[in-house]
Design an enzyme around this catalytic site. Structure first.
Site, PDB file in Angstrom:
ATOM      1  N   ASP A  12     -32.324 -67.012  96.279  1.00 27.34           N
ATOM      2  CA  ASP A  12     -31.375 -67.579  95.350  1.00 27.34           C
ATOM      3  C   ASP A  12     -31.966 -68.605  94.450  1.00 27.34           C
ATOM      4  O   ASP A  12     -32.755 -69.501  94.931  1.00 27.34           O
ATOM      5  CB  ASP A  12     -30.162 -68.047  96.078  1.00 27.34           C
ATOM      6  CG  ASP A  12     -28.888 -68.656  95.240  1.00 27.34           C
ATOM      7  OD1 ASP A  12     -27.870 -68.714  95.847  1.00 27.34           O
ATOM      8  OD2 ASP A  12     -29.404 -68.985  94.253  1.00 27.34           O
ATOM      9  N   GLU A 107     -29.578 -63.795  92.434  1.00 30.20           N
ATOM     10  CA  GLU A 107     -29.387 -63.804  94.179  1.00 30.20           C
ATOM     11  C   GLU A 107     -29.609 -62.368  94.408  1.00 30.20           C
ATOM     12  O   GLU A 107     -29.024 -61.470  93.961  1.00 30.20           O
ATOM     13  CB  GLU A 107     -28.029 -64.467  94.189  1.00 30.20           C
ATOM     14  CG  GLU A 107     -27.883 -65.072  95.407  1.00 30.20           C
ATOM     15  CD  GLU A 107     -26.392 -65.160  95.629  1.00 30.20           C
ATOM     16  OE1 GLU A 107     -25.819 -65.163  96.614  1.00 30.20           O
ATOM     17  OE2 GLU A 107     -25.661 -65.694  94.743  1.00 30.20           O
TER      18      GLU A 107
HETATM   19  N1  DCP Z   1     -22.443 -68.970  87.606  1.00 31.80           N
HETATM   20  C1  DCP Z   1     -21.213 -69.066  86.848  1.00 31.80           C
HETATM   21  N2  DCP Z   1     -20.044 -69.277  87.092  1.00 31.80           N
HETATM   22  C2  DCP Z   1     -19.755 -69.602  88.391  1.00 31.80           C
HETATM   23  C3  DCP Z   1     -21.053 -69.507  89.171  1.00 31.80           C
HETATM   24  C4  DCP Z   1     -22.142 -69.166  88.978  1.00 31.80           C
HETATM   25  O1  DCP Z   1     -21.410 -68.644  85.578  1.00 31.80           O
HETATM   26  N3  DCP Z   1     -18.618 -70.102  88.905  1.00 31.80           N
HETATM   27  C5  DCP Z   1     -23.626 -68.518  87.037  1.00 31.80           C
HETATM   28  C6  DCP Z   1     -24.474 -69.805  86.843  1.00 31.80           C
HETATM   29  C7  DCP Z   1     -25.503 -70.117  87.912  1.00 31.80           C
HETATM   30  C8  DCP Z   1     -25.701 -68.453  88.200  1.00 31.80           C
HETATM   31  O2  DCP Z   1     -24.575 -67.822  87.956  1.00 31.80           O
HETATM   32  O3  DCP Z   1     -26.747 -70.676  87.350  1.00 31.80           O
HETATM   33  C9  DCP Z   1     -25.806 -68.549  89.881  1.00 31.80           C
HETATM   34  O4  DCP Z   1     -24.965 -69.259  90.673  1.00 31.80           O
HETATM   35  P1  DCP Z   1     -25.354 -69.730  91.854  1.00 31.80           P
HETATM   36  O5  DCP Z   1     -24.118 -69.965  92.773  1.00 31.80           O
HETATM   37  O6  DCP Z   1     -26.459 -69.525  92.495  1.00 31.80           O
HETATM   38  O7  DCP Z   1     -25.780 -71.497  91.237  1.00 31.80           O
HETATM   39  P2  DCP Z   1     -26.922 -71.855  90.872  1.00 31.80           P
HETATM   40  O8  DCP Z   1     -28.106 -71.071  90.811  1.00 31.80           O
HETATM   41  O9  DCP Z   1     -26.640 -72.555  89.578  1.00 31.80           O
HETATM   42  O10 DCP Z   1     -27.166 -73.299  91.731  1.00 31.80           O
HETATM   43  P3  DCP Z   1     -27.628 -73.105  93.435  1.00 31.80           P
HETATM   44  O11 DCP Z   1     -29.018 -74.013  93.020  1.00 31.80           O
HETATM   45  O12 DCP Z   1     -26.818 -74.044  94.003  1.00 31.80           O
HETATM   46  O13 DCP Z   1     -28.072 -71.713  93.754  1.00 31.80           O
HETATM   47 MG    MG Z   2     -28.704 -69.835  92.544  1.00 30.41          MG
END
Ligand code: DCP
Ligand code: MG
Length: 363
Positions: A12, A107
């Protein structure tokens, strides 16, 4: 004695969209940023860690995020760039295994029990993937290693960002006891509230609830939670390259939350699918509907008929039935795919095959 524990890695990317934006515009580094469309209806796709400290998180309305964090910088998303990075990390994954199940752009689960580099330790593969990702994209990923999907996913989150965490089969039961119930796969806010009313706050308290109670309250998922508390999760890593299948997909001209637009596209796809199946002389009983949300998350739903299906009207029947399950009302989507597969035995849960052994593998 050979052990049959699988070796599964969950990868991830760390605050993915935000990390890409900071990489491409170093002036943003060190400042709280949120990626999302500015405006009254805009929501935060993701925030960097500086912004998260203020309580800003994914899916939060932009206005709300700005109230929490006055100096928040709003950066519009660039999906084409995220897609390119995603392709790059998938190319890296394929160096090690073809059994890859993507969950979203950033992911994926990888089954490395058998792998292309003949590496014995999954943890070494996870380390190598993290290194390759950083070298090729200048971005960090977190990795979790375990013998099943739900633990691998918890593990990748355990040491974020830039983390690597292993849950060995020998330690799994002890580890699970300490896992907050909110971190279990399938536990969202609604389920979490029900769990709390049962006195369940973590794996240890979950394990105390009898199966019939969990079944009564959570239906089919009750069995899943019961098994998770016991370290059992037999879901396979479902690579999207299901060999024995025929499918077609199409991106919509514009993202839409309108079910009649979706059905219109499904009509077109069904004709295409009928032709393809006829050309290939393909026979399969399982219909698959795939949708990609406007946030690029992919959801699939399937339905297995008693006999092989091959006609437009059969596809429509199945698709209409699955559409509401795949797309909650109001959810905008950008792509629809339909297909037929003959992977009859791909039931997601194959509990009876799970035979806990005392012989623990090397991770
Ligand atoms: N995303 C989105 N809307 C959401 C959740 C996620 O558009 N409600 C998008 C933006 C994120 C990407 O998907 O960058 C990946 O989601 P993750 O849940 O893996 O979150 P992040 O990668 O941003 O953060 P983390 O470091 O917690 O994985
Ligand atoms: Mg992520």
């Amino acid at each position: 004695m050979e052990n049959d524990w699988k070796k599964i890695i969950h990868i991830d990317m760390d605050c993915f969209y935000a990390a890409v934006e900071m990489r491409d515009n170093p002036a943003l580094q060190g400042h709280p940023i949120a990626v999302g469309h500015d405006g009254p209806r805009g929501v935060v796709a993701t925030a960097n860690y500086e912004a998260r400290r203020y309580g800003v998180h994914s899916a939060m309305p932009i206005g709300c995020a700005q109230r929490l964090c006055k100096h928040l910088i709003i950066v519009p998303p660039r999906f084409d760039v995220y897609k390119l990075v995603s392709n790059k990390i998938h190319t890296i994954f394929h160096k090690y295994t073809d059994v890859i199940e993507p969950l979203s752009l950033d992911e994926a689960y990888l089954d490395v029990t058998q792998n292309k580099v003949n590496e014995k330790y999954a943890v070494d593969i996870a380390q190598a993937i993290k290194r390759d990702i950083f070298t090729q994209t200048s971005l960090t990923a977190s990795a979790g290693v375990s013998y099943c999907k739900f633990l691998a996913k918890i593990a990748s989150d355990w040491r974020k960002p830039n983390g690597l965490y292993i849950i060995h089969p020998a330690n799994a039961l002890e580890f699970i006891k300490s896992v907050p119930i909110e971190k279990f796969w399938g536990v969202g806010p609604v389920t979490a509230a029900k769990m709390h009313s049962l006195g369940v706050t973590d794996g240890a308290t979950l394990a105390k609830v009898p199966l019939h109670i969990l079944r009564e309250i959570f239906g089919k998922a009750g069995r899943t939670f019961y098994d998770f508390a016991r370290g059992i999760d037999n879901r396979i890593v479902e690579s999207n390259q299901i060999r024995k299948s025929v499918s077609c997909e199409e991106t919509l001209n514009e993202d839409t939350a309108d079910k009649s637009d979706m059905k219109e596209l499904i009509e077109v796809l069904a004709t295409d699918l009928e032709n393809r199946i006829e050309k290939k002389g393909f026979s399969g009983r399982t219909f698959v509907l795939k949708v990609k949300y406007d946030n690029h998350k992919i959801h699939t739903r399937s339905y297995t008929f008693n006999a092989p299906i091959s006609t437009h009207s059969e596809f429509i029947t199945a698709a209409v039935m699955l559409l509401d399950k795949a797309v909650p009302d109001g959810q905008a989507i950008r792509l629809i795919g339909i297909g037929v597969t003959d992977n009859l035995s791909h039931s997601r849960y194959d509990y009876d095959n799970m035979r806990p052994t005392l012989d623990f593998g090397e991770y």
